[in-house]
Scaffold this motif. Structure first.
Motif, short mmCIF file in Angstrom:
data_model
loop_
_atom_site.label_atom_id
_atom_site.label_comp_id
_atom_site.label_asym_id
_atom_site.label_seq_id
_atom_site.Cartn_x
_atom_site.Cartn_y
_atom_site.Cartn_z
N MET A 44 43.80 69.72 81.15
CA MET A 44 45.14 69.24 80.82
C MET A 44 45.61 69.75 79.45
N ARG A 45 44.70 70.36 78.68
CA ARG A 45 45.00 71.01 77.40
C ARG A 45 45.20 70.01 76.25
N PHE A 46 44.22 69.10 76.10
CA PHE A 46 44.17 68.24 74.92
C PHE A 46 42.71 68.02 74.54
N SER A 47 42.50 67.60 73.31
CA SER A 47 41.15 67.37 72.81
C SER A 47 40.86 65.88 72.82
N ILE A 48 39.61 65.52 73.00
CA ILE A 48 39.22 64.11 73.03
C ILE A 48 38.27 63.81 71.88
N ARG A 49 38.07 62.52 71.65
CA ARG A 49 37.04 62.08 70.70
C ARG A 49 36.56 60.69 71.10
N ARG A 50 35.35 60.38 70.66
CA ARG A 50 34.80 59.05 70.89
C ARG A 50 35.46 58.09 69.90
#
Length: 178
Positions: A44-50
């Motif tokens: 989807m072209r986004f970055s994730i984080r915990r």
């Protein structure tokens, strides 16, 4: 006729939602949840984080985890560089809880809408959670450093060897983490 077949296959792939998080999906490990949501973020072209997590206070076992878009929340204003603001209060997230009966993590909340533009497909691989440096690349950088090359020179050399110029899929700061 081959074009029609290809079009139909592309439509099938787009309609196959196995790659999209859903309520009540289950995962064996928290790392599996992270990997799945990160792959979704890449697509989807986004970055994730915990973000938030909670552990059982007696066993220290993880019992819930919140994964968020890396633009979730807000940062304090940086007076030296007000343009450095990277957070927009995005509410896209995936929340899982440990099911005590099955021992698996279950998706209990998923919000897919972002309040910001997603990155272009050409840049998606350079998002923080998408960057990857392989063990071989790290060894090559170490060998180059031992041979007296500066990190920037090593990057240039690796980019030329790879044939993609400066698009290696990781940054100089990623090397510092390893």
């Amino acid at each position: 006729m081959a074009f029609q077949f290809r079009f139909d296959m592309d439509m099938e792939i787009e309609n196959d939602c196995a790659w999209k998080p859903k309520q009540r999906m289950t995962f064996d490990l928290e790392q599996c949840v992270y990997d799945f949501y990160n792959a979704y973020g890449e697509r989807m072209r986004f970055s994730i984080r915990r973000d938030y997590s909670k552990k059982n206070k007696f066993t220290s076992q993880l019992i819930c985890r919140l994964l968020v878009c890396n633009k979730e929340g807000f940062q304090k204003v940086n007076e030296r560089d007000p343009l450095a603001e990277t957070r927009t209060g995005c509410e896209a997230r995936l929340y899982v809880k440990l099911d005590k009966c099955t021992g698996k993590f279950v998706v209990t909340d998923f919000e897919e809408k972002h309040n910001h533009d997603l990155v272009s497909p050409k840049c998606a691989h350079m998002l923080p959670s998408q960057r990857k440096i392989t063990a071989i690349q790290a060894i090559e950088l170490d060998l180059a450093a031992q041979s007296g090359l500066r990190l920037g020179q090593s990057f240039e050399l690796m980019g030329r060897e790879d044939g993609r110029g400066h698009c290696l899929g990781f940054t100089k700061s990623d090397k510092k983490i390893i």
